[in-house]
Design a protein around this motif. Structure first.
Motif, PDB file in Angstrom:
ATOM      1  N   TYR A 145       0.830  -1.216   0.000  1.00  0.00           N
ATOM      2  CA  TYR A 145       0.000   0.000   0.000  1.00  0.00           C
ATOM      3  C   TYR A 145       0.860   1.261   0.000  1.00  0.00           C
ATOM      4  CZ  TYR A 145      -4.445  -2.441   0.756  1.00  0.00           C
ATOM      5  OH  TYR A 145      -5.551  -3.216   0.619  1.00  0.00           O
ATOM      6  N   LYS A 146       1.931   1.243   0.780  1.00  0.00           N
ATOM      7  CA  LYS A 146       2.836   2.392   0.813  1.00  0.00           C
ATOM      8  C   LYS A 146       3.471   2.607  -0.560  1.00  0.00           C
ATOM      9  CE  LYS A 146       6.953   4.269   3.050  1.00  0.00           C
ATOM     10  NZ  LYS A 146       7.543   4.690   1.802  1.00  0.00           N
ATOM     11  N   SER A 147       3.901   1.531  -1.192  1.00  0.00           N
ATOM     12  CA  SER A 147       4.516   1.635  -2.518  1.00  0.00           C
ATOM     13  C   SER A 147       3.513   2.135  -3.555  1.00  0.00           C
ATOM     14  CB  SER A 147       5.077   0.280  -2.951  1.00  0.00           C
ATOM     15  OG  SER A 147       6.104  -0.128  -2.086  1.00  0.00           O
ATOM     16  N   ILE A 148       2.289   1.654  -3.477  1.00  0.00           N
ATOM     17  CA  ILE A 148       1.244   2.103  -4.405  1.00  0.00           C
ATOM     18  C   ILE A 148       0.959   3.590  -4.176  1.00  0.00           C
ATOM     19  CG2 ILE A 148      -1.225   1.918  -4.953  1.00  0.00           C
ATOM     20  CD1 ILE A 148      -0.893  -1.141  -4.430  1.00  0.00           C
ATOM     21  N   ARG A 149       0.875   4.004  -2.915  1.00  0.00           N
ATOM     22  CA  ARG A 149       0.641   5.412  -2.599  1.00  0.00           C
ATOM     23  C   ARG A 149       1.769   6.288  -3.131  1.00  0.00           C
ATOM     24  NH1 ARG A 149       1.346   5.976   3.074  1.00  0.00           N
ATOM     25  NH2 ARG A 149       3.442   6.541   2.481  1.00  0.00           N
ATOM     26  N   ASP A 150       3.024   5.850  -2.932  1.00  0.00           N
ATOM     27  CA  ASP A 150       4.171   6.617  -3.424  1.00  0.00           C
ATOM     28  C   ASP A 150       4.152   6.704  -4.950  1.00  0.00           C
ATOM     29  OD1 ASP A 150       4.962   6.919  -0.811  1.00  0.00           O
ATOM     30  OD2 ASP A 150       6.575   5.425  -0.927  1.00  0.00           O
ATOM     31  N   PHE A 151       3.848   5.583  -5.607  1.00  0.00           N
ATOM     32  CA  PHE A 151       3.766   5.582  -7.070  1.00  0.00           C
ATOM     33  C   PHE A 151       2.669   6.532  -7.545  1.00  0.00           C
ATOM     34  CE2 PHE A 151       1.609   4.114 -10.881  1.00  0.00           C
ATOM     35  CZ  PHE A 151       2.641   4.178 -11.800  1.00  0.00           C
ATOM     36  N   GLU A 152       1.510   6.466  -6.896  1.00  0.00           N
ATOM     37  CA  GLU A 152       0.391   7.317  -7.290  1.00  0.00           C
ATOM     38  C   GLU A 152       0.762   8.797  -7.157  1.00  0.00           C
ATOM     39  OE1 GLU A 152      -4.294   8.174  -6.176  1.00  0.00           O
ATOM     40  OE2 GLU A 152      -3.062   6.985  -4.818  1.00  0.00           O
ATOM     41  N   ARG A 153       1.423   9.150  -6.076  1.00  0.00           N
ATOM     42  CA  ARG A 153       1.840  10.539  -5.868  1.00  0.00           C
ATOM     43  C   ARG A 153       2.791  10.976  -6.984  1.00  0.00           C
ATOM     44  NH1 ARG A 153       4.539  10.248  -1.151  1.00  0.00           N
ATOM     45  NH2 ARG A 153       2.587  10.149  -0.028  1.00  0.00           N
ATOM     46  N   LYS A 154       3.781  10.158  -7.294  1.00  0.00           N
ATOM     47  CA  LYS A 154       4.742  10.487  -8.353  1.00  0.00           C
ATOM     48  C   LYS A 154       4.052  10.552  -9.718  1.00  0.00           C
ATOM     49  CE  LYS A 154       8.655   8.621  -5.857  1.00  0.00           C
ATOM     50  NZ  LYS A 154       9.599   7.534  -5.704  1.00  0.00           N
ATOM     51  N   PHE A 155       3.167   9.594  -9.971  1.00  0.00           N
ATOM     52  CA  PHE A 155       2.449   9.558 -11.238  1.00  0.00           C
ATOM     53  C   PHE A 155       1.604  10.823 -11.433  1.00  0.00           C
ATOM     54  CE2 PHE A 155      -1.289   8.253 -13.779  1.00  0.00           C
ATOM     55  CZ  PHE A 155      -0.634   7.893 -14.955  1.00  0.00           C
ATOM     56  N   LYS A 156       0.878  11.225 -10.374  1.00  0.00           N
ATOM     57  CA  LYS A 156       0.056  12.444 -10.467  1.00  0.00           C
ATOM     58  C   LYS A 156       0.921  13.667 -10.702  1.00  0.00           C
ATOM     59  CE  LYS A 156      -2.362  11.762  -6.673  1.00  0.00           C
ATOM     60  NZ  LYS A 156      -3.345  11.892  -5.590  1.00  0.00           N
ATOM     61  N   ASN A 157       2.096  13.715 -10.071  1.00  0.00           N
ATOM     62  CA  ASN A 157       2.992  14.855 -10.287  1.00  0.00           C
ATOM     63  C   ASN A 157       3.461  14.926 -11.734  1.00  0.00           C
ATOM     64  OD1 ASN A 157       2.819  15.806  -7.689  1.00  0.00           O
ATOM     65  ND2 ASN A 157       4.617  14.686  -6.986  1.00  0.00           N
ATOM     66  N   VAL A 158       3.793  13.786 -12.314  1.00  0.00           N
ATOM     67  CA  VAL A 158       4.233  13.761 -13.716  1.00  0.00           C
ATOM     68  C   VAL A 158       3.085  14.183 -14.631  1.00  0.00           C
ATOM     69  CG1 VAL A 158       4.961  12.246 -15.614  1.00  0.00           C
ATOM     70  CG2 VAL A 158       6.073  12.072 -13.370  1.00  0.00           C
ATOM     71  N   VAL A 159       1.897  13.631 -14.407  1.00  0.00           N
ATOM     72  CA  VAL A 159       0.730  13.980 -15.243  1.00  0.00           C
ATOM     73  C   VAL A 159       0.417  15.465 -15.104  1.00  0.00           C
ATOM     74  CG1 VAL A 159      -1.767  13.639 -15.525  1.00  0.00           C
ATOM     75  CG2 VAL A 159      -0.250  11.661 -15.256  1.00  0.00           C
ATOM     76  N   PHE A 160       0.423  15.959 -13.869  1.00  0.00           N
ATOM     77  CA  PHE A 160       0.142  17.366 -13.626  1.00  0.00           C
ATOM     78  C   PHE A 160       1.167  18.240 -14.338  1.00  0.00           C
ATOM     79  CE2 PHE A 160       0.280  21.195 -10.871  1.00  0.00           C
ATOM     80  CZ  PHE A 160      -1.038  21.610 -11.038  1.00  0.00           C
ATOM     81  N   SER A 161       2.424  17.860 -14.276  1.00  0.00           N
ATOM     82  CA  SER A 161       3.493  18.620 -14.920  1.00  0.00           C
ATOM     83  C   SER A 161       3.305  18.666 -16.440  1.00  0.00           C
ATOM     84  CB  SER A 161       4.846  17.997 -14.572  1.00  0.00           C
ATOM     85  OG  SER A 161       5.877  18.657 -15.240  1.00  0.00           O
ATOM     86  N   VAL A 162       2.997  17.530 -17.031  1.00  0.00           N
ATOM     87  CA  VAL A 162       2.795  17.461 -18.490  1.00  0.00           C
ATOM     88  C   VAL A 162       1.582  18.294 -18.893  1.00  0.00           C
ATOM     89  CG1 VAL A 162       2.166  15.907 -20.392  1.00  0.00           C
ATOM     90  CG2 VAL A 162       3.957  15.246 -18.771  1.00  0.00           C
ATOM     91  N   LEU A 163       0.493  18.163 -18.131  1.00  0.00           N
ATOM     92  CA  LEU A 163      -0.710  18.937 -18.453  1.00  0.00           C
ATOM     93  C   LEU A 163      -0.445  20.440 -18.342  1.00  0.00           C
ATOM     94  CD1 LEU A 163      -3.520  16.850 -16.745  1.00  0.00           C
ATOM     95  CD2 LEU A 163      -3.145  17.164 -19.189  1.00  0.00           C
ATOM     96  N   CYS A 164       0.236  20.827 -17.282  1.00  0.00           N
ATOM     97  CA  CYS A 164       0.533  22.245 -17.102  1.00  0.00           C
ATOM     98  C   CYS A 164       1.402  22.768 -18.232  1.00  0.00           C
ATOM     99  CB  CYS A 164       1.219  22.485 -15.761  1.00  0.00           C
ATOM    100  SG  CYS A 164       0.059  22.359 -14.390  1.00  0.00           S
ATOM    101  N   LYS A 165       2.390  21.993 -18.598  1.00  0.00           N
ATOM    102  CA  LYS A 165       3.270  22.425 -19.683  1.00  0.00           C
ATOM    103  C   LYS A 165       2.450  22.624 -20.956  1.00  0.00           C
ATOM    104  CE  LYS A 165       7.451  21.237 -22.242  1.00  0.00           C
ATOM    105  NZ  LYS A 165       7.696  22.588 -22.578  1.00  0.00           N
ATOM    106  N   HIS A 166       1.585  21.668 -21.239  1.00  0.00           N
ATOM    107  CA  HIS A 166       0.800  21.732 -22.474  1.00  0.00           C
ATOM    108  C   HIS A 166      -0.251  22.850 -22.432  1.00  0.00           C
ATOM    109  CE1 HIS A 166      -1.081  20.358 -26.147  1.00  0.00           C
ATOM    110  NE2 HIS A 166      -2.249  20.366 -25.530  1.00  0.00           N
ATOM    111  N   TYR A 167      -1.043  22.887 -21.372  1.00  0.00           N
ATOM    112  CA  TYR A 167      -2.166  23.821 -21.339  1.00  0.00           C
ATOM    113  C   TYR A 167      -1.813  25.213 -20.838  1.00  0.00           C
ATOM    114  CZ  TYR A 167      -5.341  20.095 -22.579  1.00  0.00           C
ATOM    115  OH  TYR A 167      -5.985  19.098 -23.246  1.00  0.00           O
TER     116      TYR A 167
END
Length: 140
Positions: free
Chosen positions: A91-113
């Motif tokens: 669960y901790k690993s999944i939570r850490d992955f989810e946090r990192k994944f959201k940061n990457v997605v957020f970064s890409v979206l922000c860059k694009h939009y």
């Protein structure tokens, strides 16, 4: 077994002492008096069902598990503890992955939009989140 109105068989309720007797007689699991509280605190299904196959040596013609040796309930508790520790780590690993994944997605979206498209809604949302979005004043 008790049949319901839908003609489905349900297991009869067993109190704690009956569960301990059943575990001893049918599953060859020996529950010491000091471990009795586990059946009160957790419950039979959570404690026994996930681990019973580990101690079974096969199945009979009716598909019921065969237990050829007696096992102490504490052995089952050890396995449960290992699984719970693994689950916590997972669960901790999944939570850490989810946090990192959201940061990457957020970064890409922000860059694009925000940076490339100057999307005012995204810029406003970005600023409300506490980030400083810069509006690109030159067009391509």
């Amino acid at each position: 077994m008790v049949k319901s109105t839908l003609n489905v068989e349900h297991k009869s309720y067993k109190n704690i002492d009956e569960q301990i007797t059943y575990l001893y007689e049918s599953k060859k699991i020996i529950v010491a008096e000091e471990d009795k509280h586990w059946l009160i605190d957790v419950n039979y299904i959570t404690l026994i069902n996930p681990y019973k196959e580990i101690f079974a040596t096969g199945k009979d013609k009716d598909g019921k598990h065969i237990y050829s040796e007696y096992v102490n309930f504490k052995e089952l508790l050890k396995i449960m503890k290992i699984e719970l520790e693994f689950t916590d780590t997972l669960y901790k690993s999944i939570r850490d992955f989810e946090r990192k994944f959201k940061n990457v997605v957020f970064s890409v979206l922000c860059k694009h939009y925000v940076e490339e498209r100057n999307d005012l809604f995204c810029i406003d949302t970005f600023n409300k989140l506490g980030y400083k979005a810069k509006i690109n004043t030159h067009t391509t």
